[in-house]
Design an enzyme around this catalytic site. Structure first.
Site, PDB file in Angstrom:
ATOM      1  N   ASP A   1       2.933 -33.407 -51.580  1.00  0.00           N
ATOM      2  CA  ASP A   1       3.749 -34.475 -50.973  1.00  0.00           C
ATOM      3  C   ASP A   1       3.065 -35.843 -51.061  1.00  0.00           C
ATOM      4  OD1 ASP A   1       5.989 -32.986 -50.227  1.00  0.00           O
ATOM      5  OD2 ASP A   1       5.084 -32.363 -48.334  1.00  0.00           O
ATOM      6  N   TYR A  61      15.536 -40.334 -48.359  1.00  0.00           N
ATOM      7  CA  TYR A  61      16.235 -40.335 -49.654  1.00  0.00           C
ATOM      8  C   TYR A  61      17.740 -40.134 -49.492  1.00  0.00           C
ATOM      9  CZ  TYR A  61      14.941 -35.478 -48.764  1.00  0.00           C
ATOM     10  OH  TYR A  61      14.707 -34.274 -48.149  1.00  0.00           O
ATOM     11  N   LEU A 118      10.598 -43.324 -46.801  1.00  0.00           N
ATOM     12  CA  LEU A 118      10.550 -41.947 -47.327  1.00  0.00           C
ATOM     13  C   LEU A 118      11.920 -41.288 -47.321  1.00  0.00           C
ATOM     14  CD1 LEU A 118       7.266 -40.259 -46.076  1.00  0.00           C
ATOM     15  CD2 LEU A 118       7.617 -41.967 -47.832  1.00  0.00           C
ATOM     16  N   LYS A 177       5.193 -25.011 -43.346  1.00  0.00           N
ATOM     17  CA  LYS A 177       4.136 -25.693 -44.115  1.00  0.00           C
ATOM     18  C   LYS A 177       2.742 -25.551 -43.507  1.00  0.00           C
ATOM     19  CE  LYS A 177       6.756 -29.328 -46.449  1.00  0.00           C
ATOM     20  NZ  LYS A 177       6.813 -30.755 -46.751  1.00  0.00           N
TER      21      LYS A 177
HETATM   22  P1  NAP Z   1       8.563 -35.020 -38.473  1.00  0.00           P
HETATM   23  O1  NAP Z   1       7.332 -34.221 -38.736  1.00  0.00           O
HETATM   24  O2  NAP Z   1       9.593 -34.496 -37.536  1.00  0.00           O
HETATM   25  O3  NAP Z   1       8.073 -36.476 -37.938  1.00  0.00           O
HETATM   26  C1  NAP Z   1       9.008 -37.470 -37.606  1.00  0.00           C
HETATM   27  C2  NAP Z   1       8.249 -38.720 -37.138  1.00  0.00           C
HETATM   28  O4  NAP Z   1       9.201 -39.762 -36.928  1.00  0.00           O
HETATM   29  C3  NAP Z   1       7.489 -38.525 -35.841  1.00  0.00           C
HETATM   30  O5  NAP Z   1       6.321 -39.302 -35.898  1.00  0.00           O
HETATM   31  C4  NAP Z   1       8.446 -39.068 -34.807  1.00  0.00           C
HETATM   32  O6  NAP Z   1       7.805 -39.646 -33.684  1.00  0.00           O
HETATM   33  C5  NAP Z   1       9.118 -40.188 -35.568  1.00  0.00           C
HETATM   34  N1  NAP Z   1      10.473 -40.423 -35.076  1.00  0.00           N
HETATM   35  C6  NAP Z   1      11.504 -39.551 -35.061  1.00  0.00           C
HETATM   36  N2  NAP Z   1      12.603 -40.136 -34.556  1.00  0.00           N
HETATM   37  C7  NAP Z   1      12.243 -41.407 -34.226  1.00  0.00           C
HETATM   38  C8  NAP Z   1      12.935 -42.502 -33.612  1.00  0.00           C
HETATM   39  N3  NAP Z   1      14.222 -42.400 -33.278  1.00  0.00           N
HETATM   40  N4  NAP Z   1      12.246 -43.662 -33.431  1.00  0.00           N
HETATM   41  C9  NAP Z   1      10.947 -43.768 -33.772  1.00  0.00           C
HETATM   42  N5  NAP Z   1      10.234 -42.758 -34.323  1.00  0.00           N
HETATM   43  C10 NAP Z   1      10.884 -41.590 -34.548  1.00  0.00           C
HETATM   44  O7  NAP Z   1       9.334 -35.329 -39.825  1.00  0.00           O
HETATM   45  P2  NAP Z   1       8.719 -35.502 -41.296  1.00  0.00           P
HETATM   46  O8  NAP Z   1       8.715 -34.179 -41.972  1.00  0.00           O
HETATM   47  O9  NAP Z   1       7.473 -36.264 -41.185  1.00  0.00           O
HETATM   48  O10 NAP Z   1       9.874 -36.367 -42.004  1.00  0.00           O
HETATM   49  C11 NAP Z   1      10.083 -37.700 -41.638  1.00  0.00           C
HETATM   50  C12 NAP Z   1      11.042 -38.386 -42.606  1.00  0.00           C
HETATM   51  O11 NAP Z   1      10.486 -38.363 -43.917  1.00  0.00           O
HETATM   52  C13 NAP Z   1      12.409 -37.709 -42.731  1.00  0.00           C
HETATM   53  O12 NAP Z   1      13.386 -38.728 -42.879  1.00  0.00           O
HETATM   54  C14 NAP Z   1      12.314 -36.919 -44.016  1.00  0.00           C
HETATM   55  O13 NAP Z   1      13.568 -36.755 -44.662  1.00  0.00           O
HETATM   56  C15 NAP Z   1      11.408 -37.821 -44.842  1.00  0.00           C
HETATM   57  N6  NAP Z   1      10.663 -37.089 -45.855  1.00  0.00           N
HETATM   58  C16 NAP Z   1      10.809 -37.465 -47.153  1.00  0.00           C
HETATM   59  C17 NAP Z   1      10.117 -36.818 -48.135  1.00  0.00           C
HETATM   60  C18 NAP Z   1      10.308 -37.246 -49.563  1.00  0.00           C
HETATM   61  O14 NAP Z   1       9.930 -36.489 -50.461  1.00  0.00           O
HETATM   62  N7  NAP Z   1      10.853 -38.424 -49.810  1.00  0.00           N
HETATM   63  C19 NAP Z   1       9.246 -35.760 -47.818  1.00  0.00           C
HETATM   64  C20 NAP Z   1       9.102 -35.405 -46.471  1.00  0.00           C
HETATM   65  C21 NAP Z   1       9.819 -36.065 -45.493  1.00  0.00           C
HETATM   66  P3  NAP Z   1       7.206 -38.757 -32.467  1.00  0.00           P
HETATM   67  O15 NAP Z   1       5.918 -38.170 -32.995  1.00  0.00           O
HETATM   68  O16 NAP Z   1       6.954 -39.747 -31.405  1.00  0.00           O
HETATM   69  O17 NAP Z   1       8.235 -37.729 -32.121  1.00  0.00           O
END
Ligand code: NAP
Length: 288
Positions: free
Chosen positions: A108, A232, A230, A72
């Protein structure tokens, strides 16, 4: 799906891995529903091949593509034009091939905002919002909420620097105020008063760890708030269940997934997406 003919228009998704993507099912279902001669296919593109894959969008005359993890951000230098939102977010999830000119969008954040509007009737305007997490999804949602007139966005993350990066974008480029915090129960409690919208953007509670919840004391949640996750998978996380029990309005990640796809569908085809068919296709896909 209509039979593939010499006239069929092709749309794809570039990701690695890509085999678990829900997008082919959602879009092919929508094309079939509207009788459109389009086909949506997955392309597993290794990072080293991304530039060649982007050139292939032109060479093969694809209508456009979605872009997913891990491309992305790295796809942006290969495009001819980037939308204002995608530029601010620093990531592209949709590319339109406009007669050889490749334009990058990010649907998004808008997907989240449209889902909130459609499912709860709530707008970002003048709201105090707390976001848990500071990854890619947080960035797109936070920037779009700020662009839509949120009053204040507080971002809590394990890595406070990542949260500060998003806060800086918001403060520099919108009229919304924003502060970054390290994620701690005590700090959350201190600043929680009068929060309108609380959003979990971390993967905490996602399958298979469905019994985990982000560290928000339940007693802070009340019936005047909207609580969003977020995630699903599952559609209803333990965090959402707990918020419901406290009387809050809730919203799962399914809507964002649906509306980011619906917005991309409209960019590629110019047609109104069949939202309810796309939603059902997603639900059927999740239910296996
Ligand atoms: P990402 O870029 O890997 O970011 C994950 C974030 O969550 C980071 O800020 C990370 O913190 C934090 N995190 C991870 N594990 C954690 C834990 N155990 N405790 C506390 N904080 C934690 O992932 P992303 O792409 O943003 O996706 C995040 C979530 O959103 C996923 O569940 C994904 O499925 C969902 N999502 C949904 C949609 C939708 O259309 N509904 C779209 C995109 C993503 P650090 O920075 O400290 O590592």
């Amino acid at each position: 799906m209509s039979p593939i003919t010499g006239k069929t228009k092709i749309i794809g998704i570039l990701g690695y891995p890509v085999e678990h993507s829900f997008s082919p099912v959602m879009h092919n279902n929508a094309f079939a529903r509207l009788g459109l001669d389009y086909c949506y296919v997955p392309f597993a593109v290794q990072p080293a091949q991304l530039k060649a894959a982007v050139s292939a969008i032109r060479a093969l005359n694809l209508v456009g593509v979605n872009v997913t993890i891990p491309h992305k951000e790295t796809v942006m230098p290969f495009l001819d034009e980037i939308s204002v939102e995608a530029e601010m977010i620093g990531a592209v999830n949709t590319i339109v091939n406009d007669k050889g000119k490749l334009i990058g969008y990010n649907t998004d954040g808008q997907g989240f905002v449209q889902s909130m509007r459609a499912e709860t009737g709530i707008e970002a305007l003048d709201k105090k919002i707390i976001i848990l997490g500071a990854g890619g999804a947080a960035r797109s949602v936070a920037v779009q909420l700020a662009l839509n007139g949120a009053r204040e966005i507080l971002i809590f993350n394990r890595n406070q620097e990542r949260a500060a990066n998003i806060s800086a974008i918001i403060k520099n480029k919108t009229n919304c105020s924003s502060t970054a915090f390290a994620i701690k129960t005590e700090t959350l409690t201190e600043v929680f008063e009068n929060t309108d919208i609380l959003i979990n953007t971390t993967p905490v509670g996602m399958y298979p760890h469905i019994n985990e919840k982000p560290p928000v004391p339940c007693e802070l949640i009340n019936k005047n708030m909207l609580v969003c996750d977020l995630i699903y998978n599952p559609i209803e996380t333990d965090f959402i269940k707990a918020a419901k029990q406290r009387g809050a309005m809730v919203m799962s990640g399914l809507g964002m997934l649906l509306y980011q796809g619906a917005l991309a569908f409209n960019l590629w085809t110019g047609q109104e997406p069949p939202i309810e068919d796309m939603r059902q296709a997603l639900i059927d896909f999740f239910n296996g």
